[in-house]
Design a protein around this motif. Structure first.
Motif, PDB file in Angstrom:
ATOM      1  N   ARG A 175      35.576   6.508  24.301  1.00 39.40           N
ATOM      2  CA  ARG A 175      34.270   5.887  24.547  1.00 39.40           C
ATOM      3  C   ARG A 175      34.401   4.426  24.967  1.00 39.40           C
ATOM      4  O   ARG A 175      33.493   3.865  25.582  1.00 39.40           O
ATOM      5  CB  ARG A 175      33.390   5.986  23.300  1.00 39.40           C
ATOM      6  CG  ARG A 175      32.913   7.384  22.965  1.00 39.40           C
ATOM      7  CD  ARG A 175      31.862   7.360  21.867  1.00 39.40           C
ATOM      8  NE  ARG A 175      32.406   6.960  20.588  1.00 39.40           N
ATOM      9  CZ  ARG A 175      31.898   5.996  19.815  1.00 39.40           C
ATOM     10  NH1 ARG A 175      30.849   5.303  20.227  1.00 39.40           N
ATOM     11  NH2 ARG A 175      32.445   5.702  18.657  1.00 39.40           N
ATOM     12  N   VAL A 176      35.531   3.810  24.628  1.00 34.39           N
ATOM     13  CA  VAL A 176      35.702   2.393  24.948  1.00 34.39           C
ATOM     14  C   VAL A 176      35.693   2.172  26.457  1.00 34.39           C
ATOM     15  O   VAL A 176      35.125   1.191  26.956  1.00 34.39           O
ATOM     16  CB  VAL A 176      37.013   1.852  24.336  1.00 34.39           C
ATOM     17  CG1 VAL A 176      37.216   0.388  24.722  1.00 34.39           C
ATOM     18  CG2 VAL A 176      36.993   1.996  22.827  1.00 34.39           C
ATOM     19  N   SER A 177      36.305   3.097  27.202  1.00 32.63           N
ATOM     20  CA  SER A 177      36.394   2.916  28.654  1.00 32.63           C
ATOM     21  C   SER A 177      35.034   2.976  29.339  1.00 32.63           C
ATOM     22  O   SER A 177      34.878   2.478  30.454  1.00 32.63           O
ATOM     23  CB  SER A 177      37.326   3.970  29.261  1.00 32.63           C
ATOM     24  OG  SER A 177      36.828   5.279  29.010  1.00 32.63           O
ATOM     25  N   GLY A 178      34.044   3.564  28.694  1.00 31.18           N
ATOM     26  CA  GLY A 178      32.720   3.647  29.295  1.00 31.18           C
ATOM     27  C   GLY A 178      31.720   2.668  28.712  1.00 31.18           C
ATOM     28  O   GLY A 178      30.512   2.792  28.943  1.00 31.18           O
ATOM     29  N   LEU A 179      32.208   1.684  27.974  1.00 31.22           N
ATOM     30  CA  LEU A 179      31.294   0.731  27.326  1.00 31.22           C
ATOM     31  C   LEU A 179      30.525  -0.098  28.355  1.00 31.22           C
ATOM     32  O   LEU A 179      31.071  -0.533  29.367  1.00 31.22           O
ATOM     33  CB  LEU A 179      32.080  -0.218  26.430  1.00 31.22           C
ATOM     34  CG  LEU A 179      32.507   0.298  25.053  1.00 31.22           C
ATOM     35  CD1 LEU A 179      33.289  -0.784  24.333  1.00 31.22           C
ATOM     36  CD2 LEU A 179      31.318   0.734  24.224  1.00 31.22           C
ATOM     37  N   HIS A 180      29.261  -0.313  28.059  1.00 31.95           N
ATOM     38  CA  HIS A 180      28.460  -1.220  28.877  1.00 31.95           C
ATOM     39  C   HIS A 180      27.841  -2.254  27.950  1.00 31.95           C
ATOM     40  O   HIS A 180      27.135  -1.914  26.996  1.00 31.95           O
ATOM     41  CB  HIS A 180      27.359  -0.473  29.632  1.00 31.95           C
ATOM     42  CG  HIS A 180      26.528  -1.383  30.496  1.00 31.95           C
ATOM     43  ND1 HIS A 180      25.373  -1.981  30.056  1.00 31.95           N
ATOM     44  CD2 HIS A 180      26.717  -1.815  31.765  1.00 31.95           C
ATOM     45  CE1 HIS A 180      24.864  -2.735  31.013  1.00 31.95           C
ATOM     46  NE2 HIS A 180      25.660  -2.642  32.059  1.00 31.95           N
ATOM     47  N   LYS A 181      28.141  -3.488  28.202  1.00 33.00           N
ATOM     48  CA  LYS A 181      27.592  -4.584  27.411  1.00 33.00           C
ATOM     49  C   LYS A 181      26.775  -5.506  28.311  1.00 33.00           C
ATOM     50  O   LYS A 181      27.048  -5.632  29.507  1.00 33.00           O
ATOM     51  CB  LYS A 181      28.719  -5.376  26.738  1.00 33.00           C
ATOM     52  CG  LYS A 181      29.582  -4.545  25.785  1.00 33.00           C
ATOM     53  CD  LYS A 181      28.796  -4.049  24.576  1.00 33.00           C
ATOM     54  CE  LYS A 181      29.677  -3.253  23.632  1.00 33.00           C
ATOM     55  NZ  LYS A 181      28.955  -2.784  22.430  1.00 33.00           N
ATOM     56  N   ASP A 182      25.785  -6.139  27.736  1.00 34.23           N
ATOM     57  CA  ASP A 182      24.920  -7.055  28.468  1.00 34.23           C
ATOM     58  C   ASP A 182      25.769  -8.174  29.085  1.00 34.23           C
ATOM     59  O   ASP A 182      26.371  -8.972  28.364  1.00 34.23           O
ATOM     60  CB  ASP A 182      23.895  -7.650  27.506  1.00 34.23           C
ATOM     61  CG  ASP A 182      22.866  -8.520  28.207  1.00 34.23           C
ATOM     62  OD1 ASP A 182      23.118  -8.915  29.364  1.00 34.23           O
ATOM     63  OD2 ASP A 182      21.814  -8.800  27.610  1.00 34.23           O
ATOM     64  N   PRO A 183      25.845  -8.239  30.415  1.00 34.39           N
ATOM     65  CA  PRO A 183      26.715  -9.233  31.056  1.00 34.39           C
ATOM     66  C   PRO A 183      26.278 -10.671  30.820  1.00 34.39           C
ATOM     67  O   PRO A 183      27.089 -11.594  30.912  1.00 34.39           O
ATOM     68  CB  PRO A 183      26.643  -8.870  32.540  1.00 34.39           C
ATOM     69  CG  PRO A 183      25.367  -8.120  32.693  1.00 34.39           C
ATOM     70  CD  PRO A 183      25.156  -7.388  31.399  1.00 34.39           C
TER      71      PRO A 183
END
Length: 571
Positions: A300-308
């Motif tokens: 799941r780490v490779s698909g993480l999306h965080k607020d840029p």
């Protein structure tokens, strides 16, 4: 999906008519099954205690009591296992995007593939990968000669038969029967005659084997046991397969298959020696860590999306480093130091590159890759729970989630059930009236005050709140937007404050050791532990404690256990 080569309708007709094509002779997992080398057809195995009673079970002299093995059956390779298998058979690397992703079950992909069907699109993907891989190898003169080992001659089936026999042994993880050899020889002869090129005949044999259910599925049904016919004993070749995918996560090599043929994998001492030798292979460093990656859902780490805007440093490269750090820690403790597996929770050493060092506030390493560093002994960051992979994937895009972090700890590290929220319950945290900001502890109070929520949140939240000193990508913070953080809590009666004390409480919990054993056993066996296997599991827990918590020793104990060597009647 590979598109470099597709078989003609005539080629597909041959494969289907000969019962060799995946899309032509089997449907989704658990539906139509696959024909084994003895001609019987079986369906997928599963959990449970059906099968004969083995009486009192003994492992290394310890009487375990009643044992009833889980049913045998078919076990599909995971996508990663299929890719590894093709790499080791052909030297051909298959992209993850070329194969349908797996679905996990009880936190493990290895359990999910046992119960989830392959979609029609997934079958097409396996077909395409097989065809493209075979074409790529067989159109390279040097590679094809190295693989085949002989030069085919028109109207002479000897080379094709020899190739089918040698390659089939590796691909199907057992010797081929005379009927199977004759079938592949007919396929090669038909393709050679139609094309006028004997290499095309060999290519079609290779395609058929690569997309055969006998490669994609592990047939694990055993034969009636001579001591107790009510249960079934796995053959040497079935044991070689089970051991290879447990320790290496790939197909058995020629050496392991030779041990199976010699009968070495049918004795406790033989299995012990084989496991010890397998750990010296480089495959062990990429195979066994797969268990840990599945346990944590690390992909799941490779698909993480965080607020840029809040986390501009988050990138695909940093996510890859997060994954690599966690696997490096596991590899060092389990395969390098061969020490207590649960020390992964309290380790003061970790692996960082320049990106992770910046995130952790550590001096940048001189090298560009991962290097081993020591964390400050008085700091809050320690072990697995202080790693960015764990912290970031169990957080929201913009903020932390004590609930998510606590849930993974409870489920993956303690094997404690956390039910889903009741239907109709709003799980969203309310914004504070009149604006302002509240800490997560303050926000989560409303869930713990709700009778419908308190049961689950009382399990998850106090544990996750101990990690509030780390933000949504794992960077340290001393406060939450100026508000002080309270990281105290209670783990099943043991009070703690902060990540270090939480890590110590988990490590020394009886549930942590039992959970480690049960999760690895289920990963190895490919099914959820049934009631008939509880005695085996109890003995493994004792062996694990006696070994000082060494996971390598636990793998050996599992491999020689009756739970790994015997099956019940296939369903």
């Amino acid at each position: 999906m590979p598109t470099t080569h597709k078989p003609t309708p005539t080629h597909l007709t041959w494969l289907v008519s000969l019962g060799l094509c995946l899309s032509g002779c089997t449907g989704p997992s658990g539906s139509s099954g696959s024909s084994g080398s003895n001609g019987s057809t079986t369906t997928g195995g599963g959990s449970g205690a059906s099968g004969g009673s083995g009486g009192d079970q003994t492992v290394d002299g310890h009487v375990l009591g009643s044992f009833s093995p889980a049913p045998g059956g078919l076990r599909r390779l995971t996508s990663l296992q299929y890719r590894n298998t093709l790499r080791d058979l052909l030297g051909e690397v298959v992209s993850p995007q070329d194969i349908e992703p797996d679905v996990g079950n009880f936190g493990l992909v290895s359990l999910g593939v046992a119960v989830s069907p392959i979609s029609t699109h997934g079958i097409e993907q396996f077909d395409s990968v097989a065809v493209a891989s075979a074409k790529k190898v067989m159109t390279d003169p040097l590679r094809r000669v190295g693989l085949v080992g002989c030069t085919p001659i028109a109207n002479d089936p000897s080379c094709a038969t020899d190739f089918a026999q040698r390659f089939g042994r590796r691909a199907f993880r057992r010797p081929l029967s005379s009927d199977e050899l004759a079938t592949y020889a007919r396929l090669g002869a038909a393709a050679s005659a139609s094309s006028g090129d004997p290499w095309i005949g060999l290519e079609m044999i290779l395609v058929a084997m690569l997309e055969s259910p006998k490669l994609l599925y592990r047939l694990e049904i055993g034969a009636p046991d001579s001591v107790d016919p009510a249960r079934r004993s796995y053959s040497g070749f079935e044991m070689a397969t089970r051991m290879a995918y447990l320790i290496w996560n790939t197909t058995p090599d020629d050496s392991l298959l030779s041990l199976a043929k010699a009968g070495d994998l049918s004795t406790t001492d033989g299995i012990r020696r084989a496991v010890s030798e397998m750990f010296t292979s480089g495959h062990a460093h990429e195979g066994l860590p797969t268990f840990f990656a599945e346990l944590l859902n690390l992909d799941r780490v490779s698909g993480l999306h965080k607020d840029p805007t809040r986390f501009p440093q988050m990138s695909d490269a940093l996510a890859a480093s997060m994954q690599a750090e966690t696997l490096a820690l596991f590899d060092d403790i389990v395969l390098g130091q061969n020490t207590d597996y649960l020390s992964i929770l309290e380790s003061n050493s970790t692996w960082v590159d320049r990106g992770l060092a910046q995130l952790y506030g550590l001096p940048p390493p001189e090298n560009t890759g991962l290097v081993r560093v020591m964390l400050p002994e008085a700091g809050n960051r320690i072990g697995l729970l202080g790693q960015a992979s764990f912290l970031a994937m169990n957080a929201h895009e913009t903020e932390t989630s004590p609930t998510r972090r606590g849930k993974l700890i409870r489920k993956a590290l303690l094997c404690q059930d956390v039910p889903a929220p009741p239907p109709g319950v709003n799980t969203m945290l309310k914004e504070p009236a009149g604006g302002g900001h509240r800490t997560k502890r303050q926000q989560l109070t409303e869930h713990r005050d709700n009778p419908a929520c308190v049961g689950c949140h009382a399990l998850m939240d106090p544990v996750g709140l101990a990690l509030e000193n780390f933000d949504a990508i794992g960077a340290y913070r001393s406060d939450d937007q100026g508000l002080p953080l309270d990281t105290s809590g209670d783990l099943d009666g043991v009070a703690f404050k902060g990540p270090r004390e939480l890590a110590r409480a988990i490590r020394h919990s009886d549930d942590a050791a039992r959970c480690a054993v049960e999760m690895l056993y289920q990963y190895a066996a490919g099914h959820v532990t049934g009631d008939g296997e509880r005695a085996v599991l109890s003995a493994l827990v004792k062996d694990f404690a006696a070994s000082g918590g060494r996971l390598k020793d636990l793998v050996t104990s599992i491999a020689i256990s009756d739970g790994f060597r015997y099956a019940g009647t296939p369903r």
